[in-house]
Scaffold this active site. Structure first.
Site, PDB file in Angstrom:
ATOM      1  N   HIS A 163       0.812  -1.228   0.000  1.00  0.00           N
ATOM      2  CA  HIS A 163       0.000   0.000   0.000  1.00  0.00           C
ATOM      3  C   HIS A 163       0.844   1.277   0.000  1.00  0.00           C
ATOM      4  O   HIS A 163       0.303   2.367  -0.186  1.00  0.00           O
ATOM      5  CB  HIS A 163      -0.944   0.028   1.199  1.00  0.00           C
ATOM      6  CG  HIS A 163      -1.963  -1.061   1.198  1.00  0.00           C
ATOM      7  ND1 HIS A 163      -2.866  -1.230   0.173  1.00  0.00           N
ATOM      8  CD2 HIS A 163      -2.227  -2.061   2.087  1.00  0.00           C
ATOM      9  CE1 HIS A 163      -3.637  -2.286   0.433  1.00  0.00           C
ATOM     10  NE2 HIS A 163      -3.262  -2.806   1.581  1.00  0.00           N
ATOM     11  N   ASP A 197      -2.579 -10.568  -2.456  1.00  0.00           N
ATOM     12  CA  ASP A 197      -3.176 -10.155  -1.175  1.00  0.00           C
ATOM     13  C   ASP A 197      -4.668  -9.868  -1.413  1.00  0.00           C
ATOM     14  O   ASP A 197      -5.068  -9.520  -2.522  1.00  0.00           O
ATOM     15  CB  ASP A 197      -2.469  -8.886  -0.681  1.00  0.00           C
ATOM     16  CG  ASP A 197      -2.916  -8.436   0.699  1.00  0.00           C
ATOM     17  OD1 ASP A 197      -2.206  -8.740   1.671  1.00  0.00           O
ATOM     18  OD2 ASP A 197      -3.979  -7.771   0.802  1.00  0.00           O
ATOM     19  N   HIS A 199      -6.271  -7.377  -0.558  1.00  0.00           N
ATOM     20  CA  HIS A 199      -6.478  -5.950  -0.846  1.00  0.00           C
ATOM     21  C   HIS A 199      -5.708  -5.506  -2.089  1.00  0.00           C
ATOM     22  O   HIS A 199      -4.630  -6.029  -2.373  1.00  0.00           O
ATOM     23  CB  HIS A 199      -6.024  -5.111   0.352  1.00  0.00           C
ATOM     24  CG  HIS A 199      -6.712  -5.471   1.628  1.00  0.00           C
ATOM     25  ND1 HIS A 199      -6.157  -6.355   2.536  1.00  0.00           N
ATOM     26  CD2 HIS A 199      -7.911  -5.089   2.131  1.00  0.00           C
ATOM     27  CE1 HIS A 199      -6.992  -6.489   3.568  1.00  0.00           C
ATOM     28  NE2 HIS A 199      -8.063  -5.739   3.344  1.00  0.00           N
ATOM     29  N   ASP A 287      -4.605 -12.987   3.476  1.00  0.00           N
ATOM     30  CA  ASP A 287      -5.899 -12.539   3.997  1.00  0.00           C
ATOM     31  C   ASP A 287      -7.034 -12.953   3.062  1.00  0.00           C
ATOM     32  O   ASP A 287      -8.192 -12.563   3.253  1.00  0.00           O
ATOM     33  CB  ASP A 287      -5.912 -11.020   4.282  1.00  0.00           C
ATOM     34  CG  ASP A 287      -5.116 -10.206   3.291  1.00  0.00           C
ATOM     35  OD1 ASP A 287      -4.718 -10.761   2.243  1.00  0.00           O
ATOM     36  OD2 ASP A 287      -4.902  -9.002   3.538  1.00  0.00           O
TER      37      ASP A 287
END
Ligand code: OKP
Ligand code: ZN
Length: 343
Positions: A163, A197, A199, A287
């Site tokens: 991120h 991931d 996200h 995740d």
């Protein structure tokens, strides 16, 4: 003579464990910070219990130049400012000014919000230490591939990186480990970064958005419903020379392995093959696991091995970097499962 099977080098440094984010907010409730040191502990233990598969190594310090090549002077200055916070105090930004209408001072920790895009990613006296050793682990794994010493290498890169962009942090990420490794490998060839991931890897996307030598691909939950909310849509395809070199694949909540595999085989792999890369960087978050408290897919531990096998069939020298994954108890075995797919 008995030929020894080559083991996967795994990089980790104990200084990565000195940073302890305490809490964040979830719909008004104060929750324990998901990105705890228990995550790296779980992975470290699982790696250590498979001596036949892994060769655990400690990285050297990362050259400051390779951090500077990826992150702005101001962002590094801000982390340095945080390093002199009193022990036990953490700064959680709460004011996020319009970048065009404000004049930030990175030597003032109160200005951290200028460089940050979420309120759950604290800075304290140890953030810089842990994040730079996380980047060092990633860099060392990258060097194994760069020097042709191994066909796959893994870094327990905690805190994660996907991120973080050149000049901003957030989503528990401070330095973009994947971007740092990509800039190293780019000296020798074409690089694809595949982010699995849960996200969207908005930081990685941003760094290479106008780049046609680094293909960025992310498979993730719908950003309308999940962090980072503002990025990760399929309309984001890159810009300028980089147009056509960014791919976002959105999968619905409760996605199981068959649909995940379909996305890999029908969308992701053809795009990678057309690009003809020399290297692969895998931003590996877990995740997507069925028990993960943050993500919303339904992958099983054994699915990660299948995903690893599918990705290794691309036959590219691969750097695997740790990103998210918050069901701590099974995180180690999920990471081992993915890596097993490469042997
Ligand atoms: C990081 B990685 C609200 C924060 C919401 C952020 C999730 C970050 C995921 N303050 N949670 O991609 O696993
Ligand atoms: Zn994640």
């Amino acid at each position: 003579m008995k030929k020894e099977k080559t083991k996967i080098p795994v990089y980790f440094h104990t200084k990565q464990m000195e940073f302890h984010p305490k809490y964040e907010w979830a719909l008004g409730n104060r929750i324990k910070h998901p990105e705890s040191t228990k995550r790296a502990e779980s992975i470290f233990k699982a790696i250590k219990s498979h001596k036949e598969l892994f060769d655990l190594k400690e990285p050297e310090r990362i050259p400051l130049a390779s951090i500077r090549a990826n992150h702005s002077y101001e962002l590094v200055t801000l982390y340095n400012s945080a390093a002199s916070l009193p022990d036990g105090q953490a700064f959680y930004p709460s004011v996020f000014p319009d970048k065009k209408k404000s004049r930030p001072d990175p030597t003032n920790i109160k200005h951290a919000g200028f460089y940050c895009f979420d309120s759950g990613t604290p800075l304290d006296s140890k953030t810089w230490l842990a994040a730079s050793w996380s980047a060092a682990s990633a860099y060392a794994a990258g060097e194994e591939i760069y020097k042709g010493r191994s066909s796959v290498a893994y870094a327990i890169s905690r805190p994660p990186g996907h991120h973080a962009s050149k000049d901003s942090y957030g989503g528990y990420c401070y330095f973009n480990n994947a971007a740092i490794v990509a800039k190293l490998l780019k000296k020798k060839g074409r690089v694809v970064i595949l982010d699995i991931d849960f996200h969207h890897g908005n930081g990685t996307q941003e760094v290479f958005y106008k780049d046609d030598k680094v293909l960025t691909i992310s498979i993730h939950g719908d950003p309308r419903d999940y962090f980072p909310f503002f990025w990760g849509f399929s309309s984001e395809i890159g810009a300028g020379k980089g147009e056509g070199y960014n791919l976002n694949v959105i999968l619905p909540p409760k996605t199981k392995f068959p649909a995940y595999k379909k996305a890999l085989l029908e969308t992701v792999f053809p795009t990678i093959k057309r690009f003809e890369p020399d290297y692969l960087i895998l931003s590996a978050g877990f995740d997507t696991y069925k028990l993960d408290p943050v993500g919303d897919f339904l992958l099983e531990t054994s699915d990660f091995e299948k995903i690893g096998k599918l990705i290794s069939s691309l036959d590219l020298p691969t750097v695997v970097l740790q990103e998210g994954g918050y069901f701590t108890k099974d995180l180690g075995k999920n990471a081992v499962s993915l890596l097993r797919g490469f042997v």
